[in-house]
Design an enzyme around this catalytic site. Structure first.
Site, short mmCIF file in Angstrom:
data_model
loop_
_atom_site.label_atom_id
_atom_site.label_comp_id
_atom_site.label_asym_id
_atom_site.label_seq_id
_atom_site.Cartn_x
_atom_site.Cartn_y
_atom_site.Cartn_z
N LYS A 74 0.85 -1.21 0.00
CA LYS A 74 0.00 0.00 0.00
C LYS A 74 0.87 1.24 0.00
O LYS A 74 1.71 1.43 0.87
CB LYS A 74 -0.95 0.04 1.19
CG LYS A 74 -1.96 1.18 0.99
CD LYS A 74 -2.70 1.62 2.23
CE LYS A 74 -2.16 2.85 2.91
NZ LYS A 74 -2.05 4.09 2.15
N GLU A 115 9.00 14.75 16.85
CA GLU A 115 9.58 14.66 15.51
C GLU A 115 8.95 15.76 14.64
O GLU A 115 7.74 15.77 14.42
CB GLU A 115 9.25 13.29 14.93
CG GLU A 115 9.88 13.02 13.61
CD GLU A 115 9.70 11.57 13.15
OE1 GLU A 115 8.57 11.04 13.32
OE2 GLU A 115 10.65 10.98 12.63
#
Ligand SMILES: *[C@@H]1O[C@H](CO)[C@@H](O)[C@H](O)[C@H]1NC(C)=O
Ligand SMILES: *[C@@H]1O[C@H](CO)[C@@H](O)[C@H](O)[C@H]1NC(C)=O
Ligand SMILES: *[C@@H]1O[C@H](CO)[C@@H](O)[C@H](O)[C@H]1NC(C)=O
Ligand SMILES: CC(=O)N[C@H]1CO[C@H](CO)[C@@H](O)[C@@H]1O
Length: 530
Positions: A224, A431
């Site tokens: 995917k 992050e």
């Protein structure tokens, strides 16, 4: 300490109630899926190609069953490129059943490792033969500089296929001596159907890291792609067919994470799930995969430290530190985004880092070969980076943005260096996934290590010092899956890649990367006559 900034949390996967019920059965064979023709595209560099837009299942591009489409945008111009078919849960069923059939089919199952290697090498050669088109698609869809797409991403895909092709006839079981009355041996067998979910920051390269070891071991695959970068691997579908892979061995679908990704992660026809992406989504994948106790490998987020000691060669440290956080628009899971610099060289390091960034981080058109930094992949990613920068301002941090002006269109952001932040500031712990470095000072080795390790992540770390003993001490103590001494962002497909703590489970690349893709079977034969 008061919070001057808090990030809002996006919704989880799998909270949609319909997901829990989906994907139980397999698709019926009655086919209402029709072939989809490719469309003609031309990139800003004038290269034209036929772009597949369907779901690649059983070596054919077919329609998705629902009306769902994903529209992809060139992040450098904000213009729509095209729309591709997005998989529904039923489409995922169809891809999984194609992969299950292929797993059993003699055209794949009966192949020796040598045969599989030959197919993999043929695919690698085709990828190289189409390098310029693939690099063009990657740059147009992702925004990364064309020189990087052509120089790193495309060759990484072909190299990793060749690397694992080399293992395909060398992945053996063992015989184990249990005495004269027993013959005992192990064999290695494919795990089965592998669901593989890849991110948008390195679409071709991440696909290679996933496909290589899986094909080597004889698995079949439903890959995917990321919503933001659906095009380059769809193009590779044609090359997969041309290389001669039997139908159903590699299926490629686009789709929304919370629909197609979730359906794959919980599907009872999938034996293993491999995911690269955010830590939050990795946890959703894990939760969904637990329903059938699938094997999993996860490669998730990071906030990797780079430690510069007083005795380091500063030119060397500055140059690697810059590449480690500013490369690929900062959209790198191993980005060494927390720079920890010892007191004695702190001021000089900050000054040189800012100067080096001004000189090196040329921001602009990703098809211009002088460009170092293209746009962020999307408006949402751009907003995220800008949010951290404004939060740093709000909390009294110093913002260094040494580069010149930005293009007027596109999702561009200034390369940014943040200093003087309070220790609890989110920019030091979350992050950011953009060209945004933070620099913090430290006193001694103990302090450096305790700051470096004080993170829920444990992906990578780097250390710059002239002291060999200290380099190895720090390498040993850093809580990370990968450590670089005197470099950063310096991975090699022959070395294992992955993290500890909330940075992931398992390893990709290297011989280690095979481990997630075979089962070991123990066979014991009674020779005693009893
Ligand atoms: C595949 O292997 C099986 C078992 O060894 C054998 O019966 C069958 O004929 C083979 N099929 C093909 C197409 O080679
Ligand atoms: C960092 O590494 C990645 C892949 O290894 C590469 O694409 C990127 O360009 C590198 N960045 C720099 C500045 O070297
Ligand atoms: C790191 O590289 C610098 C520059 O080449 C060198 O002086 C230093 O000794 C190296 N450190 C280690 C631990 O090898
Ligand atoms: C050597 C060292 O300081 N290790 C530390 C790394 O960080 C963890 C968590 O903060 C500490 O428990 C270790 O002592």
């Amino acid at each position: 300490m008061s919070y001057c900034f808090r990030l809002s949390q996006p919704a989880r996967w799998g909270v949609k109630p319909r997901l829990a019920k989906r994907s139980r059965g397999f698709a019926s064979s009655a086919s209402t899926w029709l072939p989809v023709l490719p469309i003609n595209l031309t990139a800003p560099n004038s290269r034209s190609w036929k772009q597949p837009v369907g779901l690649f299942i059983n070596n054919e591009y077919i329609e998705s069953q629902g009306a769902d489409r994903i529209t992809t945008v060139n992040p450098a111009t904000e213009e729509t490129i095209c729309s591709v078919h997005a998989a529904s849960g039923h489409d995922v069923d169809r891809a999984v059943s194609a992969a299950r059939d292929a797993l059993r089919h003699p055209s794949w199952r009966n192949l020796t490792g040598t045969d599989r290697a030959r197919l993999m090498v043929r695919l690698a050669d085709l990828v190289d033969a189409h390098a310029e088109t693939l690099a063009t698609i990657e740059t147009m869809d992702n925004g990364k500089p064309y020189t990087v797409s052509l120089g790193y991403d495309v060759p990484d895909l072909s190299s990793v296929l060749r690397y694992y092709a080399g293992f395909a006839d060398k992945n053996f079981g063992k015989t184990v001596d249990l005495g004269p009355e027993k013959l005992a041996y192990t064999t290695v067998q494919p795990v089965g159907v592998c669901g593989q979910i890849i991110p948008w920051n390195y679409p071709l390269s991440m696909a290679g890291w996933k496909l290589g070891p899986a094909l080597c071991c004889g698995n079949t695959i439903v890959l995917k792609l990321a919503e933001l970068t659906p095009l380059s691997m769809l193009y590779v579908g044609d090359l997969i067919r041309e290389a001669g892979f039997p139908p159903g061995v590699i299926n490629i679908v686009n789709g929304h994470g919370h629909v197609a990704g979730a359906a794959l992660a919980e599907h009872e026809g999938v034996d293993k799930i491999a995911f690269t992406g955010s830590t939050k989504t990795g946890k959703d994948v894990m939760r969904l995969a637990s329903g059938t106790m699938k094997a999993i490998t996860l490669e998730t987020g990071g906030k990797s430290p780079l430690i510069v000691f007083d005795d380091a060669n500063l030119d060397q440290a500055v140059s690697w530190a810059h590449g480690g956080v500013m490369g690929n628009q900062g959209q790198v899971c191993t980005a060494t985004s927390r720079l920890l610099v010892q007191d004695g060289v702190y001021n000089e390091f900050v000054q040189r880092f800012v100067e080096f960034t001004a000189k090196t981080s040329v921001v602009g058109d990703p098809f211009d070969e002088k460009t170092y930094q293209g746009p962020q992949v999307s408006k949402a990613q751009l907003d995220r980076v800008n949010l951290f920068i404004s939060a740093a301002k709000a909390c009294g941090g110093t913002i260094h943005q040494p580069s010149a002006s930005l293009p007027s269109r596109g999702f561009f952001v200034q390369p940014t260096i943040l200093t003087d932040l309070p220790a609890s500031h989110p920019a030091l712990h979350e992050e950011i996934f953009g060209p945004c470095a933070t620099i913090v000072r430290f006193k001694d080795e103990d302090e450096a290590l305790s700051v470096a390790n004080a993170s829920r992540y444990g992906l990578a770390g780097a250390v710059f010092t002239n002291d060999v003993a200290r380099a190895h001490r720090v390498a040993r103590e850093l809580e990370a899956g990968m450590v670089w001494v005197n470099s950063s962002n310096d991975s090699d497909i022959r070395m294992p890649f992955g993290g500890i703590k909330e940075s992931g489970i398992g390893r990709e690349l290297g011989e280690e990367g095979l481990r997630g893709y075979y089962n070991v079977k123990a066979v014991q034969v009674n020779l005693s006559g009893q």
